[in-house]
Motif scaffolding. Structure first.
Motif, short mmCIF file in Angstrom:
data_model
loop_
_atom_site.label_atom_id
_atom_site.label_comp_id
_atom_site.label_asym_id
_atom_site.label_seq_id
_atom_site.Cartn_x
_atom_site.Cartn_y
_atom_site.Cartn_z
N SER A 169 -12.73 -7.57 2.11
CA SER A 169 -13.43 -6.53 1.37
C SER A 169 -12.93 -5.34 1.91
CB SER A 169 -14.84 -6.67 1.45
OG SER A 169 -15.29 -6.46 2.69
N LEU A 170 -12.05 -4.85 2.73
CA LEU A 170 -11.72 -3.54 3.25
C LEU A 170 -10.28 -3.40 2.79
CD1 LEU A 170 -13.01 -3.65 7.14
CD2 LEU A 170 -14.11 -2.73 4.91
N MET A 171 -9.69 -4.54 2.26
CA MET A 171 -8.44 -4.09 1.79
C MET A 171 -8.07 -3.41 0.49
SD MET A 171 -6.27 -7.66 2.76
CE MET A 171 -5.18 -7.58 1.15
N ARG A 172 -7.11 -2.53 0.37
CA ARG A 172 -7.25 -1.58 -0.82
C ARG A 172 -6.09 -2.09 -1.74
NH1 ARG A 172 -11.79 -1.22 -0.37
NH2 ARG A 172 -12.53 0.55 0.90
N PHE A 173 -5.51 -3.39 -1.59
CA PHE A 173 -4.34 -3.97 -2.33
C PHE A 173 -4.43 -5.40 -2.11
CE2 PHE A 173 -3.16 -3.09 2.24
CZ PHE A 173 -2.32 -4.51 2.52
N GLN A 174 -3.56 -5.99 -3.00
CA GLN A 174 -3.53 -7.54 -3.13
C GLN A 174 -2.41 -8.13 -2.65
OE1 GLN A 174 -5.23 -9.88 -5.93
NE2 GLN A 174 -7.17 -8.71 -5.82
N ILE A 175 -2.36 -9.15 -1.59
CA ILE A 175 -1.35 -9.80 -1.19
C ILE A 175 -0.73 -10.68 -2.41
CG2 ILE A 175 -0.65 -11.59 0.59
CD1 ILE A 175 -1.35 -8.66 1.54
N GLU A 176 0.67 -10.78 -2.44
CA GLU A 176 1.36 -11.68 -3.37
C GLU A 176 2.42 -12.56 -2.70
OE1 GLU A 176 2.88 -9.18 -6.53
OE2 GLU A 176 0.71 -8.19 -6.98
N ASP A 177 2.61 -13.76 -3.27
CA ASP A 177 4.11 -14.24 -2.68
C ASP A 177 5.08 -13.45 -2.44
OD1 ASP A 177 2.21 -16.71 -2.49
OD2 ASP A 177 3.05 -17.39 -4.23
N GLY A 178 5.74 -13.72 -1.43
CA GLY A 178 7.19 -12.91 -1.20
C GLY A 178 6.89 -11.58 -0.42
N MET A 179 5.85 -11.03 -0.37
CA MET A 179 5.39 -9.61 0.39
C MET A 179 5.95 -9.92 1.81
SD MET A 179 2.27 -8.01 -0.94
CE MET A 179 1.88 -6.71 -2.10
N ARG A 180 6.49 -9.00 2.25
CA ARG A 180 6.75 -9.23 3.83
C ARG A 180 5.47 -8.23 4.35
NH1 ARG A 180 9.64 -11.04 7.12
NH2 ARG A 180 10.20 -10.18 9.16
N ILE A 181 4.44 -8.98 5.34
CA ILE A 181 3.61 -8.39 5.79
C ILE A 181 3.35 -8.42 7.11
CG2 ILE A 181 2.25 -8.40 3.62
CD1 ILE A 181 0.87 -11.10 4.70
N SER A 182 2.65 -7.38 7.97
CA SER A 182 2.38 -7.47 9.19
C SER A 182 0.76 -7.76 9.28
CB SER A 182 2.65 -6.11 10.09
OG SER A 182 4.05 -5.73 9.90
N ASN A 183 0.49 -8.79 10.18
CA ASN A 183 -0.94 -8.96 10.31
C ASN A 183 -1.32 -8.94 11.68
OD1 ASN A 183 -0.92 -10.48 7.49
ND2 ASN A 183 0.99 -11.21 8.43
N LEU A 184 -2.62 -8.37 11.81
CA LEU A 184 -3.30 -8.25 12.92
C LEU A 184 -4.51 -9.36 13.12
CD1 LEU A 184 -4.29 -7.01 15.86
CD2 LEU A 184 -5.70 -5.47 14.41
N GLY A 185 -4.50 -10.05 14.23
CA GLY A 185 -5.56 -11.18 14.05
C GLY A 185 -5.50 -12.00 15.46
N SER A 186 -6.02 -13.11 15.52
CA SER A 186 -6.05 -14.03 16.70
C SER A 186 -5.75 -15.54 16.20
CB SER A 186 -7.49 -14.09 17.24
OG SER A 186 -7.89 -12.66 17.49
#
Length: 128
Positions: free
Chosen positions: A64-81
Motif C-alpha cells: 500500500s506504500l508503493m506509488r507505482f505498479q510492477i509489470e512483467d519485464g521490469m528490472r527491479i531491486s527488492n529489499l526483503g528477507s
C-alpha cells in the motif's frame, strides 16, 4: 554414525528459521515476471535472471506504500528477507520495498525476437 530422523514439517520449520536468520533485510535485483495483484491486496511475482528465479510476495501492508505498479519485464531491486512458505516447502522472498532499475534484459531479448519475427511477417494473418 548416529541417525537423526526429522518429520517433513520439522525439517522445513528448521530450514525456515535458518534462512530467516541468515538472509534478513537483503537487496536482490532481478527481472519481474508472472506479476499478480491478488484481491487480498498482496502482490505475488517472480524475480529472475538468466540462471535462476525466486518467488516473491509483498504483503498488503508494504504494498500500500508503493506509488507505482510492477509489470512483467521490469528490472527491479527488492529489499526483503528470505523465508519458506511452510505448507508447500517453497523458498520465497518477502519484500518490504521495491525500486525500479529499468527494463530487464530477458524482456528486451523477448521484444527483440518478437520484432524480428514480426518483420518477417510471421504474425500476419496468412500465417495463422
Amino acid at each position: 554414525m548416529e541417525r537423526t530422523l526429522y518429520s517433513v514439517s520439522d525439517l522445513v520449520s528448521k530450514t525456515k528459521t535458518l534462512l530467516e536468520l541468515s538472509f534478513k533485510n537483503v537487496w536482490v535485483e532481478g527481472e519481474a515476471s508472472n506479476v499478480h495483484y491478488h484481491s487480498s491486496g498482496h502482490l505475488y511475482f517472480t524475480i529472475k535472471d538468466s540462471q535462476a528465479e525466486l518467488r516473491c510476495v509483498m504483503f498488503k501492508s508494504f504494498g500500500s506504500l508503493m506509488r507505482f505498479q510492477i509489470e512483467d519485464g521490469m528490472r527491479i531491486s527488492n529489499l526483503g528477507s528470505l523465508s519458506i512458505f511452510e505448507q508447500r516447502g517453497q523458498v520465497q522472498f518477502i519484500i518490504k520495498k521495491i525500486e525500479i532499475s529499468g527494463i530487464g534484459t530477458l524482456h528486451q531479448a523477448f521484444e527483440s525476437l518478437k520484432n524480428k519475427l514480426d518483420e518477417k511477417g510471421l504474425f500476419s494473418i496468412e500465417h495463422k
